[in-house]
Write a protein that holds these residues in place. Structure first.
Motif, short mmCIF file in Angstrom:
data_model
loop_
_atom_site.label_atom_id
_atom_site.label_comp_id
_atom_site.label_asym_id
_atom_site.label_seq_id
_atom_site.Cartn_x
_atom_site.Cartn_y
_atom_site.Cartn_z
N ALA A 66 40.23 27.56 49.08
CA ALA A 66 39.62 26.84 47.96
C ALA A 66 39.95 27.51 46.63
O ALA A 66 39.14 27.53 45.71
CB ALA A 66 38.10 26.78 48.17
N GLY A 67 41.16 28.05 46.53
CA GLY A 67 41.58 28.71 45.29
C GLY A 67 42.54 27.84 44.48
O GLY A 67 42.58 26.62 44.64
N ALA B 287 45.76 27.47 44.64
CA ALA B 287 46.80 26.73 45.38
C ALA B 287 46.24 25.40 45.89
O ALA B 287 46.93 24.37 45.85
CB ALA B 287 47.32 27.58 46.53
N THR C 259 45.47 29.28 51.73
CA THR C 259 44.84 30.58 51.48
C THR C 259 45.92 31.59 51.09
O THR C 259 47.11 31.36 51.32
CB THR C 259 44.11 31.12 52.73
N SER C 260 45.48 32.70 50.53
CA SER C 260 46.44 33.77 50.21
C SER C 260 46.39 34.84 51.30
O SER C 260 46.87 35.95 51.10
CB SER C 260 46.10 34.37 48.85
P1 ATR Z 1 45.53 31.08 45.05
O1 ATR Z 1 45.58 30.90 43.57
O2 ATR Z 1 46.81 31.52 45.69
O3 ATR Z 1 44.91 29.94 45.76
P2 ATR Z 1 43.04 32.47 45.08
O4 ATR Z 1 42.58 31.61 43.95
O5 ATR Z 1 42.76 33.92 45.04
O6 ATR Z 1 44.61 32.36 45.25
O7 ATR Z 1 42.48 31.84 46.43
C1 ATR Z 1 42.81 32.39 47.61
C2 ATR Z 1 42.16 31.57 48.74
O8 ATR Z 1 42.51 32.20 49.95
C3 ATR Z 1 40.65 31.55 48.68
O9 ATR Z 1 40.20 30.33 49.21
C4 ATR Z 1 40.28 32.71 49.61
O10 ATR Z 1 39.01 32.58 50.22
P3 ATR Z 1 37.67 33.05 49.45
O11 ATR Z 1 37.26 31.90 48.58
O12 ATR Z 1 36.74 33.32 50.56
O13 ATR Z 1 38.05 34.29 48.67
C5 ATR Z 1 41.33 32.57 50.66
N1 ATR Z 1 41.58 33.84 51.37
C6 ATR Z 1 42.13 34.96 50.89
N2 ATR Z 1 42.23 35.90 51.85
C7 ATR Z 1 41.71 35.37 52.98
C8 ATR Z 1 41.51 35.84 54.33
N3 ATR Z 1 41.87 37.05 54.69
N4 ATR Z 1 40.96 34.99 55.21
C9 ATR Z 1 40.60 33.74 54.85
N5 ATR Z 1 40.75 33.24 53.59
C10 ATR Z 1 41.30 34.03 52.67
#
Ligand code: ATR
Length: 277
Positions: free
Chosen positions: A133-134, A136, A195-196
């Motif tokens: 939910a970021g 991307a 997700t990242s």
């Molecule tokens: P981007 O701009 O690449 O989308 P971001 O805005 O930092 O990066 O969003 C990263 C997304 O990946 C978020 O939804 C994050 O979940 P959270 O909202 O819980 O932070 C998700 N994410 C990152 N690392 C993760 C992991 N190890 N397992 C599951 N989700 C992850």
């Protein structure tokens, strides 16, 4: 004396940026179209983005791409924006027209084009799940809605972030979040990893039951960041695609904005990029 062609200056801004494939892609497009172009990577610290961007355009830059973590800053910087950029709140392509900075976002269109043209998957009436939910996720949601899916669901590690995303886009389509227990009760035709997670090389898992026999799994990441997801899909016998196709398609759309011509996407280019990964 042979006529000297002017070099058109383009660039990509981000942090990190050293592994960006964008220079290779745009230099390839330019070569094929006989356009004399330079395309550099510009590394920025958080507080230097706007300064470096202005410096680039002041020194004759014609356009640039913007990648993580500056897509939001690029949106705020642009004086005029495309409709898609306005809905996503993020900009990945800047051009200067009549002294005005124009911001666009080609990520979502690139994603849809890769799905439709290359993978031959049509989202219309399909059940779609996005993991994450970021930024991307936000970048692709407006374009997904333009294709009229049956439903769009968001699953995210932090439920509150999924709720914020749903609230943001609920006025433009059928979107909702799912939690762990809802997830296993549903099946989806298209699952998108936004997700990242892969950046940190953490292991990947999902309930296998959310996929049916014809479902496809699309990871917006590519290269090493996509390895764990790709392996998981292979182990579970699920059709898988990484985000390299989207990367090329969004670049072609940026090129079109700057140069007025959309380059052809070739297998040759894909193979060049795979070697660079
Ligand atoms: P981007 O701009 O690449 O989308 P971001 O805005 O930092 O990066 O969003 C990263 C997304 O990946 C978020 O939804 C994050 O979940 P959270 O909202 O819980 O932070 C998700 N994410 C990152 N690392 C993760 C992991 N190890 N397992 C599951 N989700 C992850």
């Amino acid at each position: 004396m042979a006529e000297q062609k002017l070099i058109k200056k383009y660039a990509v801004f981000g942090n990190p940026i050293e592994h960006s494939l964008s220079p290779t892609i745009h230099e390839y497009f330019a070569r094929k179209l006989d356009i004399n172009l330079s395309y550099e990577r510009i590394l920025c610290d958080e507080d230097k983005f706007e300064f470096k961007l202005k410096k680039f355009f002041d020194s004759g830059g014609l356009g640039c791409n913007v990648t993580l973590p500056f897509k939001r800053e690029a949106f705020l910087f642009a004086e005029e924006k495309s409709d898609v950029a306005k809905v996503t709140g993020a900009v990945n392509t800047i051009s200067k027209k009549n002294d005005v900075f124009f911001g666009d976002n080609t990520d979502g269109a690139g994603f849809i084009r890769d799905l439709k043209e290359n993978i031959k998957f049509d989202i219309t009436d399909k059940r779609v799940l996005i993991l994450g939910a970021g930024g991307a996720s936000m970048g692709i949601i407006p374009n997904i809605f333009l294709e009229k899916p049956k439903i769009l669901r968001i699953f995210n590690r932090t439920l509150d972030n999924a709720k914020i995303l749903v609230e943001r886009f609920s006025s433009i389509g059928n979107i909702n979040y799912v939690d762990n227990s809802d997830l296993t009760e549903n099946q989806f035709d298209l699952v998108i990893n936004a997700t990242s997670q892969g950046m940190n090389q953490t292991s990947f898992d999902l309930p296998r039951g959310i996929f049916n026999d014809n479902s496809i799994f699309y990871d917006l990441s590519y290269g090493k960041a996509s390895t764990n997801v790709k392996n998981w899909a292979a182990e579970n016998n699920i059709q898988f695609f990484d985000g390299l196709g989207m990367l090329i398609e969004q670049a072609a759309d940026s090129f079109l904005i700057w140069e007025g011509v959309r380059p052809n996407i070739t297998e040759e280019l894909k193979n060049i990029l795979i070697k660079e990964l």
